[in-house]
Structures are given as structure tokens and as C-alpha cells.
Write a protein that holds these residues in place. Structure first.
Motif, PDB file in Angstrom:
ATOM      1  N   TRP A 457       0.837  -1.207   0.000  1.00 34.91           N
ATOM      2  CA  TRP A 457       0.000   0.000   0.000  1.00 34.91           C
ATOM      3  C   TRP A 457       0.872   1.257   0.000  1.00 34.91           C
ATOM      4  O   TRP A 457       0.505   2.272  -0.610  1.00 34.91           O
ATOM      5  CB  TRP A 457      -0.932  -0.010   1.200  1.00 34.91           C
ATOM      6  CG  TRP A 457      -1.912   1.127   1.177  1.00 34.91           C
ATOM      7  CD1 TRP A 457      -1.921   2.233   1.951  1.00 34.91           C
ATOM      8  CD2 TRP A 457      -3.035   1.237   0.300  1.00 34.91           C
ATOM      9  NE1 TRP A 457      -2.974   3.039   1.625  1.00 34.91           N
ATOM     10  CE2 TRP A 457      -3.672   2.462   0.606  1.00 34.91           C
ATOM     11  CE3 TRP A 457      -3.557   0.431  -0.702  1.00 34.91           C
ATOM     12  CZ2 TRP A 457      -4.814   2.893  -0.068  1.00 34.91           C
ATOM     13  CZ3 TRP A 457      -4.701   0.867  -1.379  1.00 34.91           C
ATOM     14  CH2 TRP A 457      -5.316   2.079  -1.057  1.00 34.91           C
ATOM     15  N   ALA A 458       2.012   1.198   0.677  1.00 34.00           N
ATOM     16  CA  ALA A 458       2.935   2.336   0.663  1.00 34.00           C
ATOM     17  C   ALA A 458       3.413   2.611  -0.760  1.00 34.00           C
ATOM     18  O   ALA A 458       3.553   3.768  -1.177  1.00 34.00           O
ATOM     19  CB  ALA A 458       4.122   2.068   1.585  1.00 34.00           C
ATOM     20  N   THR A 461       0.545   4.278  -2.551  1.00 30.79           N
ATOM     21  CA  THR A 461       0.408   5.661  -2.086  1.00 30.79           C
ATOM     22  C   THR A 461       1.491   6.552  -2.676  1.00 30.79           C
ATOM     23  O   THR A 461       1.222   7.690  -3.086  1.00 30.79           O
ATOM     24  CB  THR A 461       0.460   5.709  -0.551  1.00 30.79           C
ATOM     25  OG1 THR A 461      -0.549   4.861  -0.018  1.00 30.79           O
ATOM     26  CG2 THR A 461       0.274   7.124  -0.052  1.00 30.79           C
ATOM     27  N   ARG A 464       0.645   7.223  -6.221  1.00 28.56           N
ATOM     28  CA  ARG A 464      -0.525   8.097  -6.315  1.00 28.56           C
ATOM     29  C   ARG A 464      -0.141   9.546  -6.019  1.00 28.56           C
ATOM     30  O   ARG A 464      -0.575  10.466  -6.737  1.00 28.56           O
ATOM     31  CB  ARG A 464      -1.604   7.623  -5.348  1.00 28.56           C
ATOM     32  CG  ARG A 464      -2.909   8.409  -5.448  1.00 28.56           C
ATOM     33  CD  ARG A 464      -4.021   7.719  -4.708  1.00 28.56           C
ATOM     34  NE  ARG A 464      -3.681   7.480  -3.314  1.00 28.56           N
ATOM     35  CZ  ARG A 464      -4.389   6.687  -2.510  1.00 28.56           C
ATOM     36  NH1 ARG A 464      -5.452   6.054  -2.975  1.00 28.56           N
ATOM     37  NH2 ARG A 464      -4.020   6.526  -1.250  1.00 28.56           N
ATOM     38  N   ASP A 465       0.671   9.738  -5.000  1.00 32.22           N
ATOM     39  CA  ASP A 465       1.129  11.094  -4.701  1.00 32.22           C
ATOM     40  C   ASP A 465       1.992  11.644  -5.829  1.00 32.22           C
ATOM     41  O   ASP A 465       1.959  12.844  -6.138  1.00 32.22           O
ATOM     42  CB  ASP A 465       1.913  11.111  -3.388  1.00 32.22           C
ATOM     43  CG  ASP A 465       1.015  10.826  -2.184  1.00 32.22           C
ATOM     44  OD1 ASP A 465      -0.215  10.926  -2.329  1.00 32.22           O
ATOM     45  OD2 ASP A 465       1.556  10.492  -1.112  1.00 32.22           O
ATOM     46  N   ARG A 499      -8.868  -2.092   1.447  1.00 30.10           N
ATOM     47  CA  ARG A 499      -8.482  -0.851   0.778  1.00 30.10           C
ATOM     48  C   ARG A 499      -8.578  -0.964  -0.737  1.00 30.10           C
ATOM     49  O   ARG A 499      -8.479   0.022  -1.458  1.00 30.10           O
ATOM     50  CB  ARG A 499      -7.050  -0.469   1.165  1.00 30.10           C
ATOM     51  CG  ARG A 499      -6.903  -0.062   2.619  1.00 30.10           C
ATOM     52  CD  ARG A 499      -5.465   0.105   3.034  1.00 30.10           C
ATOM     53  NE  ARG A 499      -4.774  -1.173   3.130  1.00 30.10           N
ATOM     54  CZ  ARG A 499      -3.578  -1.353   3.704  1.00 30.10           C
ATOM     55  NH1 ARG A 499      -2.967  -0.299   4.234  1.00 30.10           N
ATOM     56  NH2 ARG A 499      -3.007  -2.531   3.753  1.00 30.10           N
ATOM     57  N   LEU A 503      -9.317   1.898  -3.717  1.00 29.93           N
ATOM     58  CA  LEU A 503      -8.271   2.179  -4.709  1.00 29.93           C
ATOM     59  C   LEU A 503      -8.836   2.098  -6.122  1.00 29.93           C
ATOM     60  O   LEU A 503      -8.548   2.935  -6.976  1.00 29.93           O
ATOM     61  CB  LEU A 503      -7.125   1.183  -4.527  1.00 29.93           C
ATOM     62  CG  LEU A 503      -5.974   1.265  -5.524  1.00 29.93           C
ATOM     63  CD1 LEU A 503      -5.322   2.635  -5.483  1.00 29.93           C
ATOM     64  CD2 LEU A 503      -4.941   0.184  -5.223  1.00 29.93           C
ATOM     65  N   ASP A 506     -10.857   5.138  -6.833  1.00 32.80           N
ATOM     66  CA  ASP A 506      -9.986   6.276  -7.111  1.00 32.80           C
ATOM     67  C   ASP A 506      -9.436   6.205  -8.535  1.00 32.80           C
ATOM     68  O   ASP A 506      -9.387   7.210  -9.250  1.00 32.80           O
ATOM     69  CB  ASP A 506      -8.840   6.301  -6.094  1.00 32.80           C
ATOM     70  CG  ASP A 506      -7.873   7.442  -6.350  1.00 32.80           C
ATOM     71  OD1 ASP A 506      -8.307   8.602  -6.321  1.00 32.80           O
ATOM     72  OD2 ASP A 506      -6.679   7.177  -6.595  1.00 32.80           O
TER      73      ASP A 506
END
Length: 935
Positions: A457-458, A461, A464-465, A499, A503, A506
Motif C-alpha cells: 500500500w505504501a 500511495t 498516487r502522490d 483498501r 483504490l 480512485d
């Protein structure tokens, strides 16, 4: 510290010495505080063949023989035998120390008796040797030395000479005569038969040199190096040192270290060694120097000694131990910063796999421990710096922590947590690609990692960032495709993770924003079919689906999706939907319905389109889109040519929403509807009504005038023309000029005071830079009419007395008419030239005629009257000639333009003026030259 001699001593304990093996032990005396004050004492043993019987039995017999015999030679021989047996067997047999001193004291008299007689059956060198020994045991050192000197001098080839020399040198050393001792030891070493004592002598040679002070330490060092070379010639020698040699070797290392420390440290050691010829024991010497400094409390010097060896022999197998020893030294000194730096150097030195593989098991464990400690330290340092807003320091510390974590991960059994920490450190340092790589490894390549899903997940993320450009690093610009791939990987590996549906929702929104509707619908469908998707996720995904369907023109499906989203928003499943959000969904729903109307209208399904447009108001009553839909319904009726219904809807819309922006266009649409329904008068009326509040009213009024013209309403039309022309409009281009001239021409044709408009028409054409055939024709004809009226005025003026006054008025009238005709020629050209020439000629002929027929003043006599008449003829003649000239010019135009009525009228006048020339029958023939076939 490095302690190789512990293993050496262990090997000595395990080795069983042979019975006949000699033993040699070096002990430092107890008479000094330093090595320089200490004096080694030696016990020397001689190897002889052992008898075949028990040594103790043999010794007992020789002991009895010594006691019972009165013969000096017998007693001396028995004593020698006892000494040899003890030396060979190593057993404490024969005399006790006290007895031995007494026995040798008694033996001295026997020795002296034998020497006094001058005869001895045995060897005199042995006798001298025993006497020297006896003197030594009884404390008569000078006498002992004297006997030994006699032995060396008298019997230089005796096998006892080496020992005698050794004892002489030893005596000199004990007496503090170190230079003499050095000479003695060197002489012994250089002799051919010194094998038994060479090692001992070389060792003591070094001590003799050492005792002479720093000036002789270089010689001493060279000697001690030779001692070590002799004891430890090979690498294997370090593992097989005899127990009796351990202390000697240890003392040698110790004295070399002491000299080096006092003379110049590691550089001095290096100068004493030969780098081109490495020795297997060199690392032990550097280690002893480092130990010496550490014991003295000189931490930096100890560290320097360790590092000196690392630089001196970087490929030596003991280098890792030296590096670890540096850590221990700093740790013992209580300097955490230096400890950390030493650990860092150790870790860095063996970060390469090949170097790490050469470490021993314990050393590898140390490397792992140090790496983790350093990584954790820098990670904490980075966190503290970040809290203090020290950005550069924080990023640097996190980068260093990540480097340690990354190096450690492949060398630990459970690497997942280490890799995740490495990823987090890289993230904090701004090294985003490497952070992503670490997270991925922790998630997908670290077996048994319990938090693999969080690591995965990191990675998601981070990407995504990056897609959202929350990072300033130019080198890290992942695309949406990268994020989707990572999300797919996460969803496949961790399918049960709650999650995942969020996701996917999104990603659906992101692909919608990117314009890839296929991908957006794909991810939306994953959410809508997922059992664990929350109402909020379904709500968001229905909106994405609706937007995509709407963008793709599937407005029916979009309406369905918006209805699903609206149902969720209005249900109890969602608590945080705001009124604005609900209103937004209803607007979108209304838009979907509205678009269906647009599509139906564009495809010709006009009735269906009107139905959709009218349905919008039921979805979102009173909204802007509902108002527009109502407006579009009316427009659709126009498009369907349902003029009556369209007019009704348009008028109702304007009445209901008079201030709406769309109301401004209704008038135009009504005009169109009236025109299309063949009611131009109503259309004109709408335009005139609209003009009342229009910024440019004449634009509409003139359109209304055209419609009135079309309807035949000339009076209202002319009124609009007159009002508009009264504003003094100026033509900006040719079309505008033609339009204004048209207005004037129509007023000429149908309005009041046509000559006024003729003059305006002519003057406007003369002043304009733009012309057309129509405007030129209208203007030239108007100018001819005006010229004819001016000619009539000219004709009506009679010449009376006084002549000059009436003649002036008549000439002015002539000029006015003439100018009108010239204007007509300028505007009409060849089309009006014949008429203009005729009318101008007639002006001149009329003036000439009027002059000739004017009355003679009554107060003149006959002669004066005749003269007056002649003068009139002279005045009239030029005008008549001018008239003839113009008529003649008109006549000549026959050849270029052909015959017309006005040319004919000029010919009539010419015939009247010149009958002989012009008054004849003329037949106009057309002559065609035909080809003569016979010619």
C-alpha cells in the motif's frame, strides 16, 4: 583485542614433549618497574644420551659415589654425571638446592687440587666448565667468569665454548655492560657451532641493544624481528608454537611495541618491517602496539595503530578484526560519535558481497548489528531534524539510513521490515524511485513478512502522490498507467484487503479525468461488483460511471447511473452528503435528460426531443437548465416548422422570463416564425417593438423597413427611410453605400419631393468612393432630370433691358443646367452621353438664339441700333458655334456607339443650322463584304 597466543598455548598443552627434548624458558626478573629495568635469567640444559636404567637409580648411585670417594677426579666425575642426569631427565633428583651449593663448594677444592697437580684424566674444558659452574653456584661470579674465559681462550674448539660465550655475554648483560653483552651475543650468533644457543643469543642480543637506549633501538628492532622470523617463519607457525616459546614471543612483541610507541608509533613499525616481504606475524605486532596505547589510555594512538595496519596490509585476513578493534577502543573510551564512525567504516568496508563473504561468522553478525544500529540512528536523526524544520539535514540523514537498510536487507533472514524501513527513509529523503523499489521488495519479495500488504500500500500511495505531483523531484513523474499497474498488483496479491475497492474507485475517477473512458469503466465495474465495496465507494463509482456515459454520449445510461448515485445520496447509508452535492447530482441528472433531447433533435426525432426537453423541468424544477430546456423545446418546434406552436412557446417563455438572457433572442425567433408563416407585417412589427430597447435600433428598423417593403406598405417604409436618412448616415463600404442609395431611389420613385431626393442621390454618388451599376444609373438619370428642370428654368428666363442683368441670370441658369448634364455624364458615361450632349448643345443654341432675338434698346438711333445688333450677333456666334460643336460631337458618336434618338435629334438641329450639309435623306445600310468564290 587480538589474542592469538591463547590458541598457541592451547596447542602446547595438547602436544606431549619427548623425554629427551630440551626446555628453554625466559623469565623477567622482579627487580624493576619497566621492561628496561627487568633482567632475564636463564637456566641452561645440555642434552646427553640417557642410560638404559631409571634416572633416579643412576643418580642415587652417583650421589653415593660422590659421598664415599676421596679421589678428586672420582668425585668430580660423579658430580658431572649427576648434573647430566638431572639435565637430561628433568627430574628433581640428586641434591637439594642447599645441598648442591654445599656440594659444589666442596667440589671447588677438588677442582683446584686437580689443577694444582697439573694432571687430569678427563677433558680439561669440561673441568673448567664445571669449575665455572661451581663458582657460579657458590656466588663467586668473578671466578666463574674467569674460568669461562679460560675455557674459551684455551679450548676455542670445545663444544662447551658456545655455552661459555653465552654465559659470558649473560654475565655482561647482568652487570649492565650492554655493549659488551651485545658483542658477546653477536659473536656467538656468528660462530659456526652456535645452533643450540642462537635463538637464545639473538633474543638476548635484542635486549642488549634495547638496554643501550633509543639510539640503539633500530638495531634492537632488527634483531627482535629476526627472533620473530625464527619462531614464526610461516602462517602455520602461529598455530603450533611450543609452550616454552610463548613467553619469549610475547615479550618480543611487547618490547617491539614499547620501542615503537616511544619512538614514533606505527610509522616506526612500518620502517622496521619490509613491506615487500610480508611476515605472518606482522598483524600481531601492530595489535600489540594498539594494545599498549589502549592500556596507556592513548585512545587516538591506539586507533591510529589499528588503522596503520589496515593501510599497511589492506588485504590481510585480520583486517576485519582490526576494524572491529577500532570500534572496541572507541567504545572503551566512551566516545559514541567515534564509535558510530568506526562502525560506519566497518560496514562500508564490507558492503560488497564478495568482501562480506570473507568475514567470519561472528564478524558478519557484527556487520549486521552495526548496520541496523547505524540505520536506526540516522533514521531517528532524520526525524528529529524534520521536527526542527532542518530540511537538508533531515533528507541527508534519511538517505544515509536508507543506504544502511538497503545494504542490510539481503543479509538478514527476514528482510521485509528492513526493506520497508528503507523505503520509508528513501521517501523522507526525496528519493522516490528507490523508495518505490524498496516498498515493492518488502511487499512482494520478502517471504513471511506479516506487514507485506502495508508495504504494498505504501508503494501505491507513493505512486498516487507522484501522479498528483505532490513531490517536487523532476526525476519522479509516474504516470497513471504506473499507478494502475501497481494497483492491479496490489489487488491480485491482497485480494481480501479492504483498501482495494477504494483504490479501484480512485482509479476509475482518475482514468475519467485522463479521458480514458474504457479504463475508467473497467475500474468502476470492479467496485460495483465487489462484495466489500462501501456505500461511499459505490456512490463515487456511480458518479464516475455516469460522467463517462455522459461524455461518451450514452445519455440514457448516464441518466440511469445518476439516478443510482442520487438514490444512495438520499438514503440513510451515506451521512455526509451535503445539500450542495445533492443539488449537483440533480443538475447532472437534468443534464443527462437535456442531452437526450439534444441528441434526438440532432437526429431528426423532433417530437421525442421536445418531450425530453419538457421532462427536464420535472427533474430540476425552475433550474437554469430547465429554463434552457423549455427554450430549446420552442426552438425544436421552430425546427419542426410548427410555427404556430413555436410562436406560442416563445411568447410564453418571454412573458415568464423577461429578464433571462435567452429572452433577448426570442424576438429574432418570433420574426423568423412570422416570416416563415408569410406574415411580414407581424415580423416588422416585432422588429420595431424590439428596436425600442435595442442598443442599435436602426439595425432592426431597417430590417422592418425591408419587410414593409416586401408587404407593400410603402408609406411606413418611406417614413422609416426618411427618419434614417435624416440621421446623416455615412457609408462605410460599397454595400452600405448601395443600400443608402436604394433608400433615396425608392423615395424618388414613391415619396414626396422627389427632386430633393434626386439631388441627395446625385450628390451622394458623386461624393462616394464606391459605385455600382444601379447607383450610377439612378444617379445619372436623376442628374439628367435635374438638368432638364434646370434647362427649363434657363429657357424661361427672357433677355430684357438692361441686358447685362438678365443675361447674367440666364448664364447662371445655363451653368446650373450644364453642370447637371456634366454630372450625369460623369456618372452615366456612354449610357447618357448622347442625351447630355444634345441637352448641353441646346442650352448654348438657345442662349445664342435668345441673344439674337433680344430687344434693342429704344434710345439708340438707327446706326447705333445696327451696331448694337452686330454686337449681339458677335456675342451669340460663339454660343451657336459651341452648340454646333456639341451636336457635331454627338453626331460623330454614330461611328463608335451607333445611332440613338438623341443623336437623331442632334442631326435634326444640325440640318436646321446647316441645311446644305445635314438636311438630306440618309439611309443607313449595313455592308457585309462577302467572299467572292470566283476570285
Amino acid at each position: 583485542m587480538i589474542r592469538p597466543f591463547q590458541s598457541l598455548c592451547l596447542s602446547l598443552l595438547l602436544a606431549a614433549p619427548a623425554v629427551a627434548q630440551e626446555s628453554f624458558r625466559v623469565e623477567l626478573g622482579r627487580d624493576g618497574e619497566t621492561i628496561g629495568d627487568m633482567r632475564p635469567v636463564f637456566l641452561t640444559f645440555e642434552s646427553r644420551p640417557m642410560p638404559a636404567i631409571s634416572p633416579s637409580e643412576v643418580a642415587r648411585r652417583y650421589h653415593r659415589l660422590f659421598r664415599t670417594s676421596d679421589e678428586p677426579e672420582v668425585r668430580i666425575d660423579a658430580l658431572n654425571r649427576l648434573s647430566n642426569i638431572r639435565d637430561r631427565s628433568g627430574e628433581d633428583i640428586g641434591f637439594s638446592p642447599a645441598e648442591e651449593e654445599r656440594v659444589y663448594s666442596e667440589a671447588i677444592s677438588s677442582y683446584e687440587s686437580i689443577l694444582a697437580r697439573g694432571s687430569y684424566g678427563g677433558r680439561l674444558d669440561e673441568l673448567l666448565y664445571q669449575m665455572a659452574k661451581a663458582h657460579a653456584l657458590t656466588g663467586q661470579q668473578d671466578a666463574s667468569i674467569q674460568r669461562l674465559k679460560q675455557l674459551v681462550g684455551l679450548y676455542p674448539d670445545s663444544p662447551l665454548v658456545p655455552e661459555a660465550r653465552f654465559r659470558l655475554a649473560e654475565s655482561a648483560f647482568a652487570a649492565g655492560h650492554y655493549a659488551e653483552a651485545e658483542s658477546g651475543y653477536r659473536q656467538l650468533i656468528e660462530s659456526d657451532d652456535s645452533e643450540e644457543f642462537s635463538t637464545k643469543a639473538r633474543y638476548m642480543l635484542g635486549w642488549s641493544q634495547f638496554k643501550q637506549g633509543p639510539s640503539a633501538w633500530n638495531r634492537a628492532a632488527a634483531t627482535f624481528v629476526e627472533v620473530l622470523d625464527e619462531f614464526l617463519p610461516q602462517e602455520q607457525s602461529l598455530e603450533s608454537v611450543s609452550e616454552s616459546s610463548v613467553d619469549t614471543i610475547d615479550d618480543t612483541f611487547r618490547v617491539l611495541a614499547l620501542m615503537a610507541a616511544r619512538k614514533g608509533g606505527p610509522d616506526t613499525l612500518i620502517a622496521w618491517l619490509d613491506k615487500a616481504q610480508p611476515r605472518p606475524w606482522e598483524h600481531l605486532l601492530f595489535d600489540r602496539l594498539a594494545d599498549y596505547y589502549a592500556i596507556q589510555g592513548e585512545t587516538s594512538a591506539s586507533v591510529a595503530a589499528n588503522r596503520a595496519f589496515i593501510e599497511y596490509s589492506p588485504n590481510h585476513h585480520s583486517v576485519p578484526a582490526f576494524r572491529l578493534q577500532v570500534v572496541d577502543v572507541w567504545q572503551a573510551a566512551g566516545d559514541p560519535e567515534q564509535v558510530r564512525m568506526a562502525r560506519a567504516r566497518f560496514v562500508e568496508s564490507y558492503s560488497v558481497n564478495s568482501a562480506f563473504a570473507e568475514l567470519k561468522g561472528g564478524q558478519q553478525d557484527k556487520w549486521r548489528s552495526y548496520s541496523r544500529r547505524l540505520a536506526d540512528y540516522h533514521y531517528d536523526l532524520g526525524a528529529r531534524s524534520a521536527e526542527q524544520w532542518q530540511v537538508a539535514n533531515s533528507e541527508s540523514a534519511f538517505a544515509q539510513a536508507a543506504t544502511y537498510y538497503e545494504g542490510l536487507a539481503p543479509r538478514v533472514g527476514q528482510s521485509g521490515e528492513v526493506l520497508r524501513l528503507a523505503g520509508d527513509a528513501r521517501l523522507q529523503a526525496g528519493h522516490f524511485p528507490r523508495a518505490l523499489d524498496n516498498f515493492r521488495k518488502a511487499a512482494y519479495e520478502a517471504p513471511g513478512y506479516s506487514e507485506a500488504a502495508d508495504a504494498a500500500w505504501a508503494a501505491v500511495t507513493l505512486l498516487r502522490d507522484g501522479v498528483d505531483q505532490q513531490y517536487e523531484a523532476a526525476a519522479f513523474r509516474p504516470g497513471l498507467e504506473d499507478l494502475s499497474d501497481e494497483a492491479n498488483r496490489f489487488n491480485e496479491r491482497f485480494a481480501g484487503d479492504n483498501r482495494g475497492s477504494g483504490l479501484m474507485a480512485d482509479l476509475a475517477a482518475r482514468w475519467l479525468a485522463a479521458g480514458n473512458h474504457e479504463r475508467g469503466l473497467h475500474y468502476a465495474s470492479l467496485v460495483l461488483t465487489a462484495l466489500g465495496a462501501s456505500p461511499a465507494e459505490r456512490y463515487a463509482t456511480w458518479q464516475v460511471t455516469a460522467r463517462i456515459r455522459q461524455k461518451e454520449g450514452d445519455y440514457g445510461l448516464a441518466e440511469r447511473a445518476w439516478n443510482q448515485a442520487l438514490d444512495l445520496a438520499e438514503s440513510d447509508q451515506l451521512k455526509d452528503v451535503t445539500g450542495d452535492q445533492l443539488a449537483a447530482i440533480r443538475r447532472q441528472l437534468a443534464t443527462a435528460v437535456y442531452r437526450q433531447g439534444e441528441v434526438a433533435a440532432s437526429q431528426g426525432r423532433l417530437g421525442e426531443a421536445v418531450g425530453h426537453f419538457r421532462r427536464v423541468d420535472s427533474v430540476l424544477p425552475g433550474s437554469e437548465i430547465a429554463i434552457r430546456a423549455r427554450y430549446d423545446a420552442a426552438n425544436t418546434l421552430l425546427k419542426a416548422s410548427d410555427w404556430t406552436a413555436a410562436v406560442v412557446d416563445l411568447q410564453e417563455f418571454r412573458n415568464d422570463h423577461p429578464q433571462h438572457e435567452l429572452a433577448a433572442g426570442i424576438s429574432e425567433k418570433l420574426v423568423h416564425a412570422w416570416i416563415q408563416s408569410d406574415k411580414p407585417t407581424q415580423a416588422a412589427s416585432e422588429l420595431l417593438q424590439a428596436a425600442e430597447n435595442h442598443a442599435n435600433p436602426w439595425q432592426l428598423r431597417l430590417r422592418a423597413a425591408e419587410l414593409l417593403n416586401e408587404a407593400g406598405n410603402v408609406a411606413e417604409r418611406n417614413a422609416l427611410y426618411r427618419d434614417y436618412l435624416a440621421t446623416g448616415p455615412k457609408a462605410g463600404d460599397g454595400s452600405e453605400h448601395e443600400r443608402l442609395q436604394t433608400f433615396r431611389y425608392r423615395l424618388v420613385e414613391t415619396g414626396d419631393d422627389p427632386d430633393y431626393w434626386r439631388e441627395a442621390l446625385v450628390q451622394s454618388e458623386l461624393d462616394s468612393a464606391w459605385h455600382s451599376a444601379d447607383t450610377l444609373g439612378w444617379a445619372s438619370r436623376s442628374s439628367l432630370v435635374l438638368g432638364a428642370r434646370a434647362a427649363a428654368a434657363f429657357t424661361s428666363i427672357s433677355l430684357s433691358q438692361p441686358l447685362e442683368h438678365s443675361l447674367a441670370r440666364k448664364q447662371k441658369a445655363l451653368e446650373t443646367a450644364r453642370q447637371r448634364f456634366l454630372d450625369a455624364e460623369a456618372l452615366g458615361g456612354e449610357r447618357v452621353l448622347s442625351e447630355s450632349l444634345f441637352r448641353r448643345a441646346e442650352l448654348y443654341r438657345g442662349l445664342a438664339k435668345d441673344l439674337m432675338t433680344s430687344a434693342v434698346p429704344s434710345d439708340l438711333n438707327e446706326l447705333e441700333a445696327m451696331q448694337y445688333q452686330i454686337l449681339l450677333e458677335e456675342e451669340a456666334y460663339p454660343f451657336e458655334e459651341k452648340a454646333i460643336q456639341l451636336h457635331t460631337e454627338n453626331h460623330r458618336r454614330i461611328t463608335s456607339e451607333g445611332y440613338d434618338a438623341w443623336i437623331g435629334r442632334s442631326l435634326g438641329v444640325l440640318a436646321e443650322l446647316h441645311p446644305g450639309r445635314y438636311e438630306r435623306s440618309v439611309k443607313w445600310l449595313s455592308w457585309n463584304m462577302e467572299s467572292n468564290d470566283g476570285v
